[in-house]
Write a protein that holds these residues in place. Structure first.
Motif, PDB file in Angstrom:
ATOM      1  N   UNK A 286      39.028  42.071  23.213  1.00 56.97           N
ATOM      2  CA  UNK A 286      38.229  41.551  22.024  1.00 56.97           C
ATOM      3  C   UNK A 286      37.130  42.002  22.003  1.00 56.97           C
ATOM      4  N   UNK A 287      36.147  43.260  23.074  1.00 57.66           N
ATOM      5  CA  UNK A 287      35.124  43.994  22.707  1.00 57.66           C
ATOM      6  C   UNK A 287      35.815  45.115  22.239  1.00 57.66           C
ATOM      7  N   UNK A 288      36.367  45.378  23.225  1.00 50.19           N
ATOM      8  CA  UNK A 288      36.515  46.799  22.400  1.00 50.19           C
ATOM      9  C   UNK A 288      37.160  47.018  21.529  1.00 50.19           C
TER      10      UNK A 288
ATOM     11  N   UNK B 267      57.533  51.433  51.998  1.00 48.90           N
ATOM     12  CA  UNK B 267      55.905  50.601  53.080  1.00 48.90           C
ATOM     13  C   UNK B 267      55.359  50.519  51.729  1.00 48.90           C
ATOM     14  N   UNK B 268      55.095  49.420  51.321  1.00 47.90           N
ATOM     15  CA  UNK B 268      54.283  49.045  50.053  1.00 47.90           C
ATOM     16  C   UNK B 268      52.988  48.369  50.538  1.00 47.90           C
ATOM     17  N   UNK B 269      51.650  49.526  49.531  1.00 44.60           N
ATOM     18  CA  UNK B 269      50.876  49.476  50.138  1.00 44.60           C
ATOM     19  C   UNK B 269      49.527  48.512  48.218  1.00 44.60           C
ATOM     20  N   UNK B 270      50.506  48.540  47.728  1.00 41.64           N
ATOM     21  CA  UNK B 270      49.874  47.830  46.653  1.00 41.64           C
ATOM     22  C   UNK B 270      49.151  46.933  46.257  1.00 41.64           C
ATOM     23  N   UNK B 271      48.168  46.965  45.920  1.00 43.62           N
ATOM     24  CA  UNK B 271      47.140  45.224  46.191  1.00 43.62           C
ATOM     25  C   UNK B 271      46.100  44.965  44.832  1.00 43.62           C
ATOM     26  N   UNK B 272      46.845  44.210  43.926  1.00 48.05           N
ATOM     27  CA  UNK B 272      46.448  43.875  42.698  1.00 48.05           C
ATOM     28  C   UNK B 272      44.087  44.139  42.504  1.00 48.05           C
ATOM     29  N   UNK B 273      44.070  44.294  41.439  1.00 50.58           N
ATOM     30  CA  UNK B 273      43.286  44.290  40.504  1.00 50.58           C
ATOM     31  C   UNK B 273      42.279  45.140  41.428  1.00 50.58           C
ATOM     32  N   UNK B 274      42.907  46.320  41.637  1.00 48.36           N
ATOM     33  CA  UNK B 274      42.241  47.477  41.972  1.00 48.36           C
ATOM     34  C   UNK B 274      42.429  48.788  40.665  1.00 48.36           C
ATOM     35  N   UNK B 275      41.685  49.924  41.593  1.00 43.66           N
ATOM     36  CA  UNK B 275      41.413  51.114  40.624  1.00 43.66           C
ATOM     37  C   UNK B 275      41.665  52.364  41.694  1.00 43.66           C
ATOM     38  N   UNK B 276      41.901  53.715  40.513  1.00 47.85           N
ATOM     39  CA  UNK B 276      42.423  55.294  40.822  1.00 47.85           C
ATOM     40  C   UNK B 276      41.179  55.018  41.670  1.00 47.85           C
ATOM     41  N   UNK B 277      40.517  54.743  41.359  1.00 47.47           N
ATOM     42  CA  UNK B 277      39.074  55.131  42.414  1.00 47.47           C
ATOM     43  C   UNK B 277      38.600  54.002  43.323  1.00 47.47           C
TER      44      UNK B 277
ATOM     45  N   UNK C   9      39.453  49.067  32.201  1.00 52.23           N
ATOM     46  CA  UNK C   9      38.405  48.028  31.957  1.00 52.23           C
ATOM     47  C   UNK C   9      37.088  48.623  32.131  1.00 52.23           C
ATOM     48  N   UNK C  10      37.340  49.589  32.832  1.00 51.80           N
ATOM     49  CA  UNK C  10      35.803  50.324  33.231  1.00 51.80           C
ATOM     50  C   UNK C  10      35.115  51.236  32.713  1.00 51.80           C
ATOM     51  N   UNK C  11      34.556  51.635  31.653  1.00 58.93           N
ATOM     52  CA  UNK C  11      34.211  53.050  31.616  1.00 58.93           C
ATOM     53  C   UNK C  11      34.408  54.268  31.901  1.00 58.93           C
ATOM     54  N   UNK C  12      33.956  54.254  32.802  1.00 60.49           N
ATOM     55  CA  UNK C  12      33.873  55.851  33.705  1.00 60.49           C
ATOM     56  C   UNK C  12      35.805  55.708  34.175  1.00 60.49           C
ATOM     57  N   UNK C  13      36.253  55.185  33.920  1.00 63.01           N
ATOM     58  CA  UNK C  13      38.279  55.714  34.229  1.00 63.01           C
ATOM     59  C   UNK C  13      39.373  55.342  33.124  1.00 63.01           C
ATOM     60  N   UNK C  14      39.013  55.826  32.343  1.00 63.82           N
ATOM     61  CA  UNK C  14      39.682  55.946  31.322  1.00 63.82           C
ATOM     62  C   UNK C  14      40.513  57.258  31.439  1.00 63.82           C
ATOM     63  N   UNK C  15      41.287  56.709  30.568  1.00 66.11           N
ATOM     64  CA  UNK C  15      43.103  57.855  30.838  1.00 66.11           C
ATOM     65  C   UNK C  15      42.449  59.119  31.116  1.00 66.11           C
TER      66      UNK C  15
ATOM     67  N   UNK D 179      42.444  33.412  41.972  1.00 65.22           N
ATOM     68  CA  UNK D 179      43.115  34.471  42.835  1.00 65.22           C
ATOM     69  C   UNK D 179      42.527  36.106  42.081  1.00 65.22           C
ATOM     70  N   UNK D 180      43.307  35.385  40.698  1.00 64.81           N
ATOM     71  CA  UNK D 180      43.877  36.567  40.163  1.00 64.81           C
ATOM     72  C   UNK D 180      43.339  36.424  39.160  1.00 64.81           C
ATOM     73  N   UNK D 181      42.100  36.616  38.665  1.00 65.09           N
ATOM     74  CA  UNK D 181      41.036  36.332  37.367  1.00 65.09           C
ATOM     75  C   UNK D 181      41.880  37.847  35.969  1.00 65.09           C
ATOM     76  N   UNK D 182      42.669  38.281  36.018  1.00 65.63           N
ATOM     77  CA  UNK D 182      42.459  39.580  34.942  1.00 65.63           C
ATOM     78  C   UNK D 182      42.652  39.223  34.082  1.00 65.63           C
ATOM     79  N   UNK D 183      43.623  37.997  34.126  1.00 64.58           N
ATOM     80  CA  UNK D 183      44.246  37.531  32.533  1.00 64.58           C
ATOM     81  C   UNK D 183      42.246  37.200  31.886  1.00 64.58           C
ATOM     82  N   UNK D 184      41.958  36.330  32.372  1.00 62.72           N
ATOM     83  CA  UNK D 184      40.294  36.096  32.467  1.00 62.72           C
ATOM     84  C   UNK D 184      39.882  37.171  31.496  1.00 62.72           C
ATOM     85  N   UNK D 185      39.586  38.427  32.324  1.00 58.51           N
ATOM     86  CA  UNK D 185      38.714  39.604  31.988  1.00 58.51           C
ATOM     87  C   UNK D 185      39.748  40.254  30.595  1.00 58.51           C
ATOM     88  N   UNK D 186      40.592  40.244  31.161  1.00 57.14           N
ATOM     89  CA  UNK D 186      41.684  41.882  29.799  1.00 57.14           C
ATOM     90  C   UNK D 186      41.036  40.563  28.957  1.00 57.14           C
ATOM     91  N   UNK D 187      41.432  39.528  28.296  1.00 54.66           N
ATOM     92  CA  UNK D 187      40.904  39.088  27.296  1.00 54.66           C
ATOM     93  C   UNK D 187      40.045  39.716  26.626  1.00 54.66           C
TER      94      UNK D 187
END
Length: 254
Positions: A246-248, A25-35, A66-72, A234-242
């Protein structure tokens, strides 16, 4: 049907690698975090319907990054610990899956840029701490990308994307997950994990993309019919990641 231009995750392909003793039973969703997986109510569905003896696979990292509060070593680790403890407390068997390696390379010297190694390492540490299997998909996918190189690895990703797999890629990644289940769960001291390894199959055989993957053009007869999504990304993660990289990291990506 164009398998090369369908967004697909390995969880959707995982049933191909199990026999009839296991239902996925697959419950994965794009764009989500552990939070956000918890806060948006997705985890509540799993909590409601999972029962003792079930398995729950957790894979995060791409968006936590991508989020400062959710680093490894921070929120990411703490959130995974909470998921592990909650499931163990109710008799559900947690399994960690390290994040798929991105097809990201430095423009300057064309060496591979591993953006998720630290997140994969945290999973391995938690697995050792809690005595649960960690399926190292990051290692397998990174090896694949390194062997293929930037261009030849692209056909298993959605065109123009270096994170999201297409159907070919999802099937390949699910195969790596199945291989890891066999290796990491076989002989595990917890009999339930060992049983899971016994249920793994070899899948349906090889399924590889052939040639260049291109997004199909709309047939001429439908040219005046608007697309359901319009101009929505629909899935803009690629642009956001770049932008984030570059910033980090001050690195240029191909």
């Amino acid at each position: 049907y164009y398998p090369g231009t369908c967004y697909c995750g390995w969880g959707q392909m995982l049933p191909a690698y199990f026999d009839t003793r296991v239902a996925v039973s697959n419950h994965s969703h794009s764009g989500l975090t552990t939070d956000s997986f918890r806060k948006e109510g997705h985890y509540a569905v799993i909590s409601q319907y999972s029962k003792p003896g079930d398995y729950v696979f957790f894979q995060f990292g791409h968006n936590d990054q991508k989020l400062p509060g959710l680093q490894a070593k921070g929120g990411y680790r703490a959130n995974l610990q909470r998921y592990i403890k909650e499931n163990q407390a109710k008799g559900v068997y947690p399994v960690l899956v390290t994040p798929i390696a991105r097809n990201t390379w430095r423009l300057r010297d064309q060496t591979y840029l591993d953006l998720l190694e630290e997140f994969a390492d945290v999973c391995l540490e938690l697995g050792a701490q809690y005595g649960i299997p960690v399926l190292d998909l990051h290692a397998h996918s990174k090896k694949y990308v390194l062997e293929k190189g930037l261009q030849d690895a692209k056909p298993v990703f959605f065109p123009g994307d270096y994170t999201h797999t297409n159907d070919f890629g999802a099937y390949k990644m699910a195969g790596y997950v199945a291989q890891e289940i066999r290796e990491k769960c076989k002989g595990h001291s917890e009999r339930a994990y060992a049983y899971l390894a016994e249920c793994v199959t070899d899948g349906f055989g090889a399924w590889e993309p052939v040639g260049q993957i291109n997004v199909p053009k709309k047939p001429e007869i439908y040219k005046d019919i608007p697309d359901p999504a319009g101009d929505q990304v629909l899935l803009s993660e690629a642009e956001q990641l770049e932008r984030v990289v570059r910033l980090c990291l001050k690195e240029e990506l191909l």
